[in-house]
Design a protein around this motif. Sequence first.
Motif, PDB file in Angstrom:
ATOM      1  N   ALA A 437      27.861  21.462   4.412  1.00  0.00           N
ATOM      2  CA  ALA A 437      28.592  21.036   5.602  1.00  0.00           C
ATOM      3  C   ALA A 437      30.008  21.586   5.677  1.00  0.00           C
ATOM      4  O   ALA A 437      30.493  21.933   6.758  1.00  0.00           O
ATOM      5  N   ASN A 438      30.705  21.682   4.539  1.00  0.00           N
ATOM      6  CA  ASN A 438      32.150  21.927   4.630  1.00  0.00           C
ATOM      7  C   ASN A 438      32.514  23.316   5.144  1.00  0.00           C
ATOM      8  O   ASN A 438      33.657  23.568   5.486  1.00  0.00           O
ATOM      9  N   ARG A 439      31.544  24.230   5.227  1.00  0.00           N
ATOM     10  CA  ARG A 439      31.850  25.526   5.833  1.00  0.00           C
ATOM     11  C   ARG A 439      32.176  25.382   7.319  1.00  0.00           C
ATOM     12  O   ARG A 439      32.828  26.233   7.908  1.00  0.00           O
ATOM     13  N   MET A 440      31.702  24.306   7.938  1.00  0.00           N
ATOM     14  CA  MET A 440      31.955  24.075   9.359  1.00  0.00           C
ATOM     15  C   MET A 440      33.158  23.159   9.606  1.00  0.00           C
ATOM     16  O   MET A 440      33.486  22.852  10.759  1.00  0.00           O
ATOM     17  N   ASP A 441      33.838  22.728   8.561  1.00  0.00           N
ATOM     18  CA  ASP A 441      34.968  21.798   8.711  1.00  0.00           C
ATOM     19  C   ASP A 441      36.045  22.288   9.675  1.00  0.00           C
ATOM     20  O   ASP A 441      36.590  21.491  10.452  1.00  0.00           O
ATOM     21  N   PRO A 442      36.414  23.588   9.659  1.00  0.00           N
ATOM     22  CA  PRO A 442      37.498  24.026  10.544  1.00  0.00           C
ATOM     23  C   PRO A 442      37.217  23.856  12.038  1.00  0.00           C
ATOM     24  O   PRO A 442      38.157  23.881  12.842  1.00  0.00           O
ATOM     25  N   TYR A 443      35.956  23.687  12.420  1.00  0.00           N
ATOM     26  CA  TYR A 443      35.605  23.600  13.835  1.00  0.00           C
ATOM     27  C   TYR A 443      35.581  22.161  14.369  1.00  0.00           C
ATOM     28  O   TYR A 443      35.563  21.958  15.582  1.00  0.00           O
ATOM     29  N   VAL A 444      35.537  21.183  13.470  1.00  0.00           N
ATOM     30  CA  VAL A 444      35.167  19.822  13.883  1.00  0.00           C
ATOM     31  C   VAL A 444      36.177  19.201  14.836  1.00  0.00           C
ATOM     32  O   VAL A 444      35.806  18.654  15.882  1.00  0.00           O
ATOM     33  N   ASP A 445      37.464  19.245  14.519  1.00  0.00           N
ATOM     34  CA  ASP A 445      38.461  18.571  15.362  1.00  0.00           C
ATOM     35  C   ASP A 445      38.465  19.164  16.769  1.00  0.00           C
ATOM     36  O   ASP A 445      38.445  18.422  17.770  1.00  0.00           O
ATOM     37  N   ARG A 462      32.766  16.435   2.524  1.00  0.00           N
ATOM     38  CA  ARG A 462      33.587  17.203   3.454  1.00  0.00           C
ATOM     39  C   ARG A 462      35.070  16.925   3.228  1.00  0.00           C
ATOM     40  O   ARG A 462      35.443  15.997   2.519  1.00  0.00           O
ATOM     41  N   SER A 463      35.908  17.725   3.860  1.00  0.00           N
ATOM     42  CA  SER A 463      37.351  17.590   3.679  1.00  0.00           C
ATOM     43  C   SER A 463      37.895  16.450   4.536  1.00  0.00           C
ATOM     44  O   SER A 463      37.225  15.939   5.448  1.00  0.00           O
ATOM     45  N   LYS A 464      39.155  16.104   4.272  1.00  0.00           N
ATOM     46  CA  LYS A 464      39.817  15.029   5.017  1.00  0.00           C
ATOM     47  C   LYS A 464      39.969  15.387   6.492  1.00  0.00           C
ATOM     48  O   LYS A 464      40.050  14.495   7.347  1.00  0.00           O
ATOM     49  N   VAL A 465      39.970  16.671   6.794  1.00  0.00           N
ATOM     50  CA  VAL A 465      40.048  17.110   8.187  1.00  0.00           C
ATOM     51  C   VAL A 465      38.916  16.493   9.007  1.00  0.00           C
ATOM     52  O   VAL A 465      39.123  16.058  10.144  1.00  0.00           O
ATOM     53  N   VAL A 466      37.734  16.416   8.427  1.00  0.00           N
ATOM     54  CA  VAL A 466      36.581  15.867   9.138  1.00  0.00           C
ATOM     55  C   VAL A 466      36.696  14.353   9.270  1.00  0.00           C
ATOM     56  O   VAL A 466      36.420  13.784  10.337  1.00  0.00           O
ATOM     57  N   THR A 467      37.107  13.683   8.190  1.00  0.00           N
ATOM     58  CA  THR A 467      37.290  12.228   8.251  1.00  0.00           C
ATOM     59  C   THR A 467      38.308  11.863   9.330  1.00  0.00           C
ATOM     60  O   THR A 467      38.086  10.933  10.124  1.00  0.00           O
ATOM     61  N   GLY A 474      35.942   9.360  17.295  1.00  0.00           N
ATOM     62  CA  GLY A 474      34.791   8.463  17.305  1.00  0.00           C
ATOM     63  C   GLY A 474      33.494   9.106  16.862  1.00  0.00           C
ATOM     64  O   GLY A 474      32.407   8.700  17.300  1.00  0.00           O
ATOM     65  N   GLY A 475      33.586  10.091  15.958  1.00  0.00           N
ATOM     66  CA  GLY A 475      32.400  10.799  15.510  1.00  0.00           C
ATOM     67  C   GLY A 475      31.853  10.323  14.184  1.00  0.00           C
ATOM     68  O   GLY A 475      32.416   9.441  13.522  1.00  0.00           O
ATOM     69  N   PHE A 476      30.724  10.927  13.763  1.00  0.00           N
ATOM     70  CA  PHE A 476      30.056  10.564  12.514  1.00  0.00           C
ATOM     71  C   PHE A 476      29.540  11.820  11.816  1.00  0.00           C
ATOM     72  O   PHE A 476      29.119  12.780  12.471  1.00  0.00           O
ATOM     73  N   ASP A 524      32.295   7.748   8.867  1.00  0.00           N
ATOM     74  CA  ASP A 524      32.111   6.991  10.104  1.00  0.00           C
ATOM     75  C   ASP A 524      33.304   7.147  11.036  1.00  0.00           C
ATOM     76  O   ASP A 524      34.266   7.869  10.755  1.00  0.00           O
ATOM     77  N   ASP A 525      33.241   6.447  12.153  1.00  0.00           N
ATOM     78  CA  ASP A 525      34.275   6.552  13.191  1.00  0.00           C
ATOM     79  C   ASP A 525      35.505   5.707  12.884  1.00  0.00           C
ATOM     80  O   ASP A 525      36.436   5.637  13.690  1.00  0.00           O
ATOM     81  N   LYS A 526      35.521   5.050  11.743  1.00  0.00           N
ATOM     82  CA  LYS A 526      36.659   4.212  11.351  1.00  0.00           C
ATOM     83  C   LYS A 526      37.520   4.869  10.276  1.00  0.00           C
ATOM     84  O   LYS A 526      38.446   4.262   9.740  1.00  0.00           O
ATOM     85  N   GLY A 527      37.139   6.084   9.880  1.00  0.00           N
ATOM     86  CA  GLY A 527      37.905   6.794   8.869  1.00  0.00           C
ATOM     87  C   GLY A 527      37.424   6.569   7.458  1.00  0.00           C
ATOM     88  O   GLY A 527      38.138   6.902   6.496  1.00  0.00           O
ATOM     89  N   ASN A 528      36.225   6.024   7.308  1.00  0.00           N
ATOM     90  CA  ASN A 528      35.662   5.809   5.971  1.00  0.00           C
ATOM     91  C   ASN A 528      34.841   7.023   5.538  1.00  0.00           C
ATOM     92  O   ASN A 528      34.071   7.566   6.331  1.00  0.00           O
ATOM     93  N   ASP A 529      34.996   7.420   4.285  1.00  0.00           N
ATOM     94  CA  ASP A 529      34.245   8.526   3.703  1.00  0.00           C
ATOM     95  C   ASP A 529      33.583   8.012   2.433  1.00  0.00           C
ATOM     96  O   ASP A 529      34.263   7.582   1.499  1.00  0.00           O
ATOM     97  N   PHE A 530      32.253   8.040   2.409  1.00  0.00           N
ATOM     98  CA  PHE A 530      31.524   7.501   1.257  1.00  0.00           C
ATOM     99  C   PHE A 530      32.003   8.084  -0.058  1.00  0.00           C
ATOM    100  O   PHE A 530      32.216   7.365  -1.034  1.00  0.00           O
ATOM    101  N   PHE A 531      32.206   9.394  -0.106  1.00  0.00           N
ATOM    102  CA  PHE A 531      32.569  10.030  -1.370  1.00  0.00           C
ATOM    103  C   PHE A 531      33.982   9.668  -1.804  1.00  0.00           C
ATOM    104  O   PHE A 531      34.269   9.606  -2.998  1.00  0.00           O
TER     105      PHE A 531
END
Length: 534
Positions: A437-445, A462-467, A474-476, A524-531
């Motif tokens: 997944a993290n190869r696509m991180d730069p596009y998410v925002d 994934r990186s914090k950018v995605v979180t 409001g994404g997941f 999740d959409d609340k800023g939580n990252d399982f890892f």
Amino acid sequence: MAEFKYQKPFPVKEDKTQYRLLTKDYVSTVEFDGRKILKVDPKGLELLAQEAIADVSFYLRPAHLEKVAKILDDPEATDNDRFVAYTLLKNSEVSASGDLPTCQDTGTAIVMAKKGEDVYTGVDDAEFLSKGIFNTYGDRNLRYSQVVPYSMFEEKNTGTNLPAQIDVYSKPGNSYEFLFLTKGGGSANKTYLYQQTKSLLNEESLTKFVKEKIRELGTAACPPYHLAIVIGGTSAEGNLKTVKLASAGDLDNLPTEGNDGGQAFRDLEWEAKVQKMAEEFGIGAQFGGKYFTHDVRVIRLPRHAASCPVGVGVSCSADRNIKAKITEEGIFVEQLEKNPARFLPAKAPELAPPVEIDLDQPMADVLKELTKYPVKTRLNLKGTLIVARDIAHAKIKEMVDKGEPMPEYFKNHPVYYAGPAKTPEGMPSGSFGPTTANRMDPYVDLFQSMGGSMVMLAKGNRSKVVTDACKKHGGFYLGSIGGPAAILAKDNIKSVEVVDFPELGMEAVRKIRVENFPAFIIVDDKGNDFFEML
């Protein structure tokens, strides 16, 4: 003055590998100058490469499958560990039919060979090994992943999966030994070199360093891993070559202590320590638990006094390594497991039921449903996914940068980061597991700010950018199990159609319909990252 004494760098003991005879053809012996020369018809090299690459694409080693099965019997394994292990075993059962490879990323073909000085072929061996590799990728349902550059920025897929990496070394005798690997991008990208110094070589510093670096591996390369750590080396490239061999199990029979000559050795004490570290992280077999690694190999090498290279690498759940040899008796390949079903339990592990998610609702309704559940929740997906990965994302960004609208399919459906292998005749899909997944991180925002990529499905952390983007828009991000590409194709993917950029081959944008597709809420959409919560 010291007395000269040659030390074999890697004094591996007896090879206990079980081989099967491929053929007695293509080999003969002749006497020359009092030596017995093994003559190998180049067609034998082609046949060997063809068969080895085919076997390693569909079958795994029994020892690897035994380790996967062990997870199901361990009372300390979590439900998530067991779910992943059972799925991986089922995937091997499906793949063993010979139609769907174990992983959709059928890898870069790598050959590491040791050619006896009394072996004669009369040709450039790499050419005939490459031809065998070419045959298998063309004839079987594998994926073409190799791209070649025409300039610094212009590239094209070769459509053959060539070139292969072929390294041939010399050794005494009249036998020819091989290690074939197909290395996918996920695990290859988790090979690291760290240039350290003598200051690392104490208990406290090395412990801190190893904990930090193996945690950074994450789950993108499809654990449980066979983890290799190599400390020392007469060069950086020598260190990393050892990492590759160690992760493939090729150095398991090294000595367990050093000597005056600088022989490579396994440090069993540190292997146990690192294995315990990996278990205690809580990352587990991708979604929390004990089984981040199956096993660990720690190899110590000699070094230049001013350098201390440290290499880290893994062999993933698609543990695609196979040995082969050519001797006077014939051409042999390692016997892989043709009946992986024997490792499956009588019934599937009993797990809490997943949450059912209908992806064919309007995107706003899918998001309203997902927001009800915490990270780590196991899901069952049904409906439509858009498939897009690196090049497709880059092309969509080019469109956006030019002021063109984002394609509606990117707004209306979740996006699955993946690229399929070829489709077997009569089936809806070829092997089709998630990519990193993290190869696509730069596009998410950017994409989420325009209403796209609101639900993403792939493997790994994934990186914090995605979180941050998911919290803002409001994404997941949903995690899919890395590794079981064959079973996803057989049981879960019901249709596939190309909808954009068909010229990109496996990188084209596709629309797929899925049923009972397993996933976990990772971000999740609340800023939580399982890892990050582990």
